[in-house]
Design an enzyme around this catalytic site. Sequence first.
Site, PDB file in Angstrom:
ATOM      1  N   ASP A 220       0.844  -1.195   0.000  1.00 20.81           N
ATOM      2  CA  ASP A 220       0.000   0.000   0.000  1.00 20.81           C
ATOM      3  C   ASP A 220       0.877   1.242   0.000  1.00 20.81           C
ATOM      4  O   ASP A 220       2.041   1.189   0.342  1.00 20.81           O
ATOM      5  CB  ASP A 220      -0.858   0.025   1.274  1.00 20.81           C
TER       6      ASP A 220
ATOM      7  N   LYS B  77      -4.558   2.807  -3.249  1.00 18.46           N
ATOM      8  CA  LYS B  77      -5.701   3.408  -3.925  1.00 18.46           C
ATOM      9  C   LYS B  77      -5.433   4.882  -4.186  1.00 18.46           C
ATOM     10  O   LYS B  77      -4.920   5.576  -3.324  1.00 18.46           O
ATOM     11  CB  LYS B  77      -6.956   3.243  -3.075  1.00 18.46           C
TER      12      LYS B  77
ATOM     13  N   ALA C 270      -2.495   1.460  13.845  1.00 18.37           N
ATOM     14  CA  ALA C 270      -2.249   2.889  14.090  1.00 18.37           C
ATOM     15  C   ALA C 270      -2.682   3.324  15.492  1.00 18.37           C
ATOM     16  O   ALA C 270      -1.971   4.093  16.148  1.00 18.37           O
ATOM     17  CB  ALA C 270      -2.964   3.728  13.033  1.00 18.37           C
TER      18      ALA C 270
ATOM     19  N   MET D 135      -9.321   7.270   9.495  1.00 17.80           N
ATOM     20  CA  MET D 135      -9.913   7.825   8.272  1.00 17.80           C
ATOM     21  C   MET D 135     -11.170   8.633   8.552  1.00 17.80           C
ATOM     22  O   MET D 135     -12.257   8.280   8.133  1.00 17.80           O
ATOM     23  CB  MET D 135     -10.286   6.704   7.291  1.00 17.80           C
TER      24      MET D 135
HETATM   25  N1  SAH Z   1      -4.565  -1.177   8.618  1.00 23.42           N
HETATM   26  C1  SAH Z   1      -4.191   0.141   9.099  1.00 23.42           C
HETATM   27  C2  SAH Z   1      -5.274   1.171   8.914  1.00 23.42           C
HETATM   28  C3  SAH Z   1      -5.597   1.452   7.485  1.00 23.42           C
HETATM   29  S1  SAH Z   1      -6.728   2.754   7.346  1.00 23.42           S
HETATM   30  C4  SAH Z   1      -3.804   0.019  10.578  1.00 23.42           C
HETATM   31  O1  SAH Z   1      -4.026  -1.027  11.184  1.00 23.42           O
HETATM   32  O2  SAH Z   1      -3.264   0.993  11.111  1.00 23.42           O
HETATM   33  C5  SAH Z   1      -5.674   4.151   7.177  1.00 23.42           C
HETATM   34  C6  SAH Z   1      -5.792   5.056   8.375  1.00 23.42           C
HETATM   35  O3  SAH Z   1      -4.969   4.567   9.425  1.00 23.42           O
HETATM   36  C7  SAH Z   1      -5.301   6.455   8.137  1.00 23.42           C
HETATM   37  O4  SAH Z   1      -6.289   7.248   7.521  1.00 23.42           O
HETATM   38  C8  SAH Z   1      -5.014   6.927   9.542  1.00 23.42           C
HETATM   39  O5  SAH Z   1      -6.198   7.264  10.207  1.00 23.42           O
HETATM   40  C9  SAH Z   1      -4.492   5.661  10.176  1.00 23.42           C
HETATM   41  N2  SAH Z   1      -3.017   5.609  10.163  1.00 23.42           N
HETATM   42  C10 SAH Z   1      -2.243   4.703   9.568  1.00 23.42           C
HETATM   43  N3  SAH Z   1      -0.941   4.960   9.791  1.00 23.42           N
HETATM   44  C11 SAH Z   1      -0.891   6.060  10.561  1.00 23.42           C
HETATM   45  C12 SAH Z   1       0.164   6.829  11.147  1.00 23.42           C
HETATM   46  N4  SAH Z   1       1.449   6.505  10.961  1.00 23.42           N
HETATM   47  N5  SAH Z   1      -0.162   7.906  11.892  1.00 23.42           N
HETATM   48  C13 SAH Z   1      -1.454   8.236  12.072  1.00 23.42           C
HETATM   49  N6  SAH Z   1      -2.477   7.558  11.561  1.00 23.42           N
HETATM   50  C14 SAH Z   1      -2.217   6.486  10.797  1.00 23.42           C
END
Ligand code: SAH
Length: 494
Positions: free
Chosen positions: A251, A273, A336, A387
């Site tokens: 991704d 995407k 996250a 998100m």
């Molecule tokens: N599978 C991922 C989430 C995917 S959705 C997970 O488990 O973290 C993508 C969202 O994750 C982003 O819009 C944001 O809200 C969050 N996100 C992912 N990486 C991040 C980071 N380093 N800092 C802050 N938010 C993050």
Amino acid sequence: MSAPPLFPLFTNLAGRAVVVVGGGAVARRKVASLIPTGARVRVGAPLLEPQLAEWAAEGRIEALPGEFDPGWLDGAWLVIAATDDVAVNRAVASAAESRRVWANVADDAELSGVHLPARVERGPVQIAISSGGGVPMLARHLREQLEGQFDESLGSLAELLAQARERIRSRLPDLASRRRFFDRVLKGAIPALLRRGDHVAAERELAAALEHPRSSPNGTVALVGAGPGDPGLLTLRALRVLNEADVVLHDRLVSAEVLALARRDAEFIEVGKQVGGDHHATQDRIHHLLVGHARQGKRVVRLKGGDPFIFGRGGEELEVLRAHGIDFEVVPGITAAIACGAYAGIPLTHREYAQSARFITAHTKEGDDGIDWAALAQEKQTLAFYMGVSGLERIRERLTAHGRSPSTPFAIIENGTRPEQRVVLGTLADLPELARFHQVGAPALLVIGEVAALAGNLHWFGSKPLTAASAGFDANLRDHTCSDPVGADFARAA
Ligand code: SAH
């Protein structure tokens, strides 16, 4: 002038006499590593420490009481001097030399005819490391790195292939085809099956490969969580799988530092995407690539930001793989919410403030968002919004409409765990305005709940949290209804 290189050997000590001189902790460690080899271990010292004494009493070793006597070396193949007396160690080394018995003197490369390497052991597989005797610490450091790279399943792999050795030889008598066979087996599904402890399936796969040695092998897919960005937050297993990858489908959210840890000659394909892109077409393409590469017998890594099962559509991809009969494994990642909580100093379920934490995506269709706002508005829980596509205004409006206090703290963590991490702290009343004021961009995570305020005290990573006070934010901006850049950025991240 540098010393000539050492010649490495693995010795079969079973039934052979080995003498250890010394009765303390160092001697005990040497003896402990000798016992499993089946050597006949004799330990010479005026006094044995308790464990050595116990082994002697049990007959697992033989005690040679008293001061060192060169006669102890009669009939020995190897002697290890492990006393803290330099003169004794020297006497052992010289007695060994004149009898042509190999001698190792603990911590003395010069007196040692043989060196004992730093080792990584995985069943019958041993990796021995030497720095030539000059820098044992370096050898130990390398061992730690290798320990991380190979898990216990390497031992099972060696055992499985050793058991099948005769079958493999008779089925593939010529060396070249045997090489191709091993290459195929080692790159195929068997290592992954053993990693998850499925020995029966691994044997079945090996039998099938022997039955049809020239058919193309089955590829596998590993669905791997890459964590939030800091490569140090990858799991050991993720690292191992990345080390073996032929193809990495990743991704956009996966950081360059993490990608740099994958096998150099792997093929990298970004399948993120795009803004305004057709999500269906993108997801179809991902499925197509996964199935296509696996069918070609490749080791495919599907790398997703955070954890693959948390808002990652990892489940859908596995369903497609299962439908096509393609083998897969899942390696979790740090999501996250967990990572941003840790790196911002927000204990998500600090017992005084929260009894639960919820992971929520506001990334749903307009209108009825399907979110139970009444439940989310309840006290004593932490909300982690991924998100926040439908906007911070809406989150504030729904939560307060359902009774959550406007004074509830929030934290937005932008680029969590990365060097450029920023944390914005405030209260629900100022949420969209403060985010706009600080121009928060993607990726960002929104945490709502009392625990968010703890970041003000417990922050430790990156720059200090930004607050309303920190940059002259004007709370009167509150009622402005302009566009919502954070929401837009959230949308882009999705
Ligand atoms: N599978 C991922 C989430 C995917 S959705 C997970 O488990 O973290 C993508 C969202 O994750 C982003 O819009 C944001 O809200 C969050 N996100 C992912 N990486 C991040 C980071 N380093 N800092 C802050 N938010 C993050």
